[in-house]
Design a protein around this motif. Sequence first.
Motif, short mmCIF file in Angstrom:
data_model
loop_
_atom_site.label_atom_id
_atom_site.label_comp_id
_atom_site.label_asym_id
_atom_site.label_seq_id
_atom_site.Cartn_x
_atom_site.Cartn_y
_atom_site.Cartn_z
N THR A 114 1.24 -0.99 0.15
CA THR A 114 0.18 0.11 -0.22
C THR A 114 0.88 1.12 0.15
OG1 THR A 114 -1.61 -1.46 1.25
CG2 THR A 114 -1.65 1.29 1.51
N ASP A 115 0.64 1.63 -1.18
CA ASP A 115 1.76 2.79 -1.03
C ASP A 115 0.59 4.33 -1.18
OD1 ASP A 115 3.30 1.16 -2.45
OD2 ASP A 115 3.28 1.44 -4.74
N ILE A 116 -0.38 4.07 -1.04
CA ILE A 116 -1.43 5.23 -0.82
C ILE A 116 -2.15 4.65 0.29
CG2 ILE A 116 -2.09 7.04 -2.27
CD1 ILE A 116 -0.28 7.89 -3.59
N LEU A 117 -2.45 5.11 1.01
CA LEU A 117 -4.23 4.90 1.36
C LEU A 117 -5.29 6.14 1.67
CD1 LEU A 117 -4.41 2.87 4.65
CD2 LEU A 117 -6.02 4.85 4.31
N ILE A 118 -6.51 6.08 0.59
CA ILE A 118 -7.37 7.11 0.77
C ILE A 118 -8.13 6.87 1.72
CG2 ILE A 118 -8.50 8.35 -0.32
CD1 ILE A 118 -6.72 7.85 -2.93
N ASN A 119 -8.29 7.27 2.76
CA ASN A 119 -9.14 6.80 3.79
C ASN A 119 -10.90 7.97 3.47
OD1 ASN A 119 -10.77 6.62 6.02
ND2 ASN A 119 -9.84 7.68 7.70
N ASN A 120 -11.49 6.93 3.13
CA ASN A 120 -12.89 7.29 2.40
C ASN A 120 -14.04 6.86 3.40
OD1 ASN A 120 -13.02 5.10 1.73
ND2 ASN A 120 -14.30 6.70 -0.64
N ALA A 121 -13.19 6.61 4.81
CA ALA A 121 -14.97 6.14 5.10
C ALA A 121 -15.68 7.11 5.52
CB ALA A 121 -14.35 4.76 6.11
N ARG A 122 -16.99 6.98 5.61
CA ARG A 122 -17.80 8.24 6.57
C ARG A 122 -19.09 7.44 7.00
NH1 ARG A 122 -19.34 13.49 3.34
NH2 ARG A 122 -17.43 14.58 3.85
N PHE A 123 -19.54 8.37 8.38
CA PHE A 123 -20.51 7.19 8.57
C PHE A 123 -20.85 9.00 9.16
CE2 PHE A 123 -23.62 6.62 11.19
CZ PHE A 123 -24.61 5.97 11.48
N MET A 124 -22.12 9.54 8.93
CA MET A 124 -23.15 11.38 8.63
C MET A 124 -24.41 10.62 8.84
SD MET A 124 -22.11 13.32 5.92
CE MET A 124 -23.17 14.75 6.80
N ARG A 125 -25.02 11.39 10.09
CA ARG A 125 -26.22 12.04 10.41
C ARG A 125 -26.43 12.99 10.00
NH1 ARG A 125 -25.92 6.94 8.20
NH2 ARG A 125 -27.26 5.47 8.01
N PRO A 126 -27.14 14.08 10.09
CA PRO A 126 -27.76 15.28 10.73
C PRO A 126 -28.04 15.22 11.69
CG PRO A 126 -29.46 14.28 9.29
CD PRO A 126 -28.57 12.96 9.38
N GLY A 127 -28.06 16.38 12.66
CA GLY A 127 -28.02 17.01 13.57
C GLY A 127 -27.68 17.49 14.73
N GLY A 128 -27.92 18.29 15.25
CA GLY A 128 -26.97 18.08 16.99
C GLY A 128 -27.12 17.69 17.95
N VAL A 129 -26.89 18.10 18.66
CA VAL A 129 -26.97 17.52 20.54
C VAL A 129 -28.02 17.06 20.53
CG1 VAL A 129 -26.37 17.32 22.55
CG2 VAL A 129 -24.40 18.50 20.80
N LEU A 130 -29.00 18.28 20.19
CA LEU A 130 -30.32 18.03 20.97
C LEU A 130 -31.03 17.23 20.12
CD1 LEU A 130 -30.98 21.47 23.02
CD2 LEU A 130 -30.60 18.95 23.87
N ALA A 131 -30.97 17.50 18.97
CA ALA A 131 -32.05 17.15 17.75
C ALA A 131 -31.40 15.64 17.79
CB ALA A 131 -31.67 17.24 16.59
#
Lengths: 415, 389
Positions: free
Chosen positions: A242-259
């Motif tokens: 592995t010469d270049i590792l591209i970390n494109n892993a992402r988990f996302m959901r909208p919202g702040g703390v109270l949402a």
Amino acid sequence: MTDALRPPPKKDPQKRTVTPTLPPTMRSRAALGLSAAAAEGRFALQSCAECGAVQYPPRDACSRCLSTGLRWRDVDPGGTLLAETTIHTTVDVYFRERMPWRTGSVQLDAGPVVIAHVHGDVTTRGRVRMWNLLDRAGQAVLVAMPEGRTPHMEDDPQLREMTADPKHRRILIADARNPNAPALARALKDAGAAMLIAGEAEGWRPYPHRDALAALGVDLQPMDVTDTASVKKLAGEYGGKTDILINNARFMRPGGVLARGDTAFARDEIEVNYLGLMRLAQAFGPGMCARAQDGVNSAAAWVNILTVEALSNDPAYGCFNASNAAALSLSQSLRAEFRGAGLRVMNVLTGPTEDDWYQPLPPPKVGHAALARSVVEGLQRGLEDVYCGDVAKDLVERFRRDPKVLERERTGGTA
Amino acid sequence: MARRRQGYDGVVLTAPVTVPYQRYSIDTAHFWIARALRATLDAAGLKPLDIDGFSVASFTLFPDTPVGLTQHLGLCPRWLDTIPMGGASGVVALRRAASAVQAGDADIVACVAGDTNQIDSFRKLLSSFSRFAMDASYPYGFGGPSANFALLTDRYMTEFNATREDFGRLCVAQRANALRNPHAVMKKPLTMEDYLTARPIADPIALFDCVMPVAGAEAFLVMTEDEALRRNLPFARIAGAIERHNAHVDDPIQLRGGWTMDRDELWDMAACAPGDMDLIQTYDDYPVISLMQIEDLGFCDKGAAPDFLRDRDLTIDGDFPHNTSGGQLSAGQAGAAGGFIGLVEAIRQVTGQAGPTQVKGARRALVSGFGMINYDRGLCTGAAVLEAA
């Protein structure tokens, strides 16, 4: 003319792997301003706020009027090669293994005379264009480049020391399921990548672009960044190439703390966005460091794709942004830990991307192809910080102006 | 308009000594300086407490300074100086010491320069030489001073149509001189063929353009003429001396040094002209800089040194004796003592004590210094004219 770089032959296992060494690393505090500019690919020099004189080498007071008001400012990168030498002998262990080495003295159109690395295609006493790049030590160096493009100019052996060009390199994309994976694969392939591997979590679960990846020749291998065992297993098989590792892993959901009613999504965001990076780094990092100077297809760079809102939070995606802020901070630690090997960490900070969870936001957004282009260009220039898209560029500019004002702007309170 | 420099009437130079150089030494700078100090005092029949002025030039004393040396060596001076000027340290030390003696700040000043050269000393010295070099020259191939001088030489050659033979002639002549100096580090004859075919170091600089770093020390005493007469010591007079730092900042590359700003005053002070010199000692860490000194001090026009030297014989018995001990190029560069080597040899010459390298009837000598490649050029220049008593 630069000779086109040939694909390296298969490694002879009896041959020594070059021990990573670094070019001179120490710099004065003032000189770090040049490194900060190089991290983003800018050619900036100090200029005097009072008399305007452009200064070099970096200093603490103007050599014309003694003002201490020196500011880093982008300057004209044009210049003329005044004199040159090819160095054959040095007492420095890094350069010793890379001799001969061409350097020269350049009269900048902006005023100062600088000592610089000189690209092989620059002609005697010729016109040059200065690039400010990070060397293997992660410090800025000035490189005198030909004024226009020359064939295979990116293959110049000295220049390649300063970049993380994907050409002939083997690249691991961490998350095949991320909708940006095909665009990344295509752009890297176009840039000459020798081999593309992508980690695939939950392979039994279908996703729309799997065929596109396969058609691009991407080798899909099971890996889930939330599962340490799977990361270690893939590193065991592919870590050594592995010469270049591209970390494109992402988990996302909208919202702040109270949402949100609980911490369930936040836990997933931390698992993927923060601990995922850590797991990947712990599994792949040591092997990449050991191979960071292993010839044409040495390990070269680690890429994280993060939201620019890691710099300053927006409550609409408050918890997700917080996980990215954690990852951004971790990347700084990782960068320092990789530095001894000369392996670089590049963060691509993007504005909202063209994907499902950003659907409620208005344009402009970052398309997958634009993101992929930023990744490839950043690697070709050996950058550390890439701001991708208009939103990211706007936000970082405001962040630099005043982070506290920006916080107020983003969290309500401006007309 | 600056006031004119005062002369150095009534002040003389005496007791010149060179501690024979070694390629590598397991000893420290303190050791080398002590040996040189002892030798210069012995030459004058003095004890350590007889001197009341002490001037030191050294790169490898760390963590000490000359302050620590006073205790280390058992001195009690009322005037103490440190000269961090490398190749210009000899002329600068002499100027300051002579002024101190004139002013009554000291009666006898010992000027000493010395450095050790341990395995890896050279690399360590280079790595911490100056801030500008650390920031803006080492990261570029780490060629050390050879890379800097390669750039100057490259430009000089195209600007003035100089050839490698022009530099080679000077190196070959100095080697011939060195063969008469039993203490020179280089002991084999050097031919033009050897010079031209030597392995490249940093184009166009090749092996015999470079000095060899060595351990060694040099010293001399500065005192009043009366004192020297009373002690029956052979002495040299200082007819004139100049120094300058960071001259010609607008020159994009160094093709001249600060000498050009002050040479008229030097020759005025000395009441003589370049043609009156019986020998000259230039600072020669690379031959190009010797050529520039010959031009900038008025022996010929700018850019004319290659032609000027082509018609002259630079050896001890020649018509233009130059770096008679072999200079640094053939005798070795002992750190800051490289700034003293020409001056100490010139004192020997005009006092008739040069032995095997003696120029017959030498009465007047020019000594020139050049030091400190802080970034892209040498910043310190100096020169002195010495006369026999």
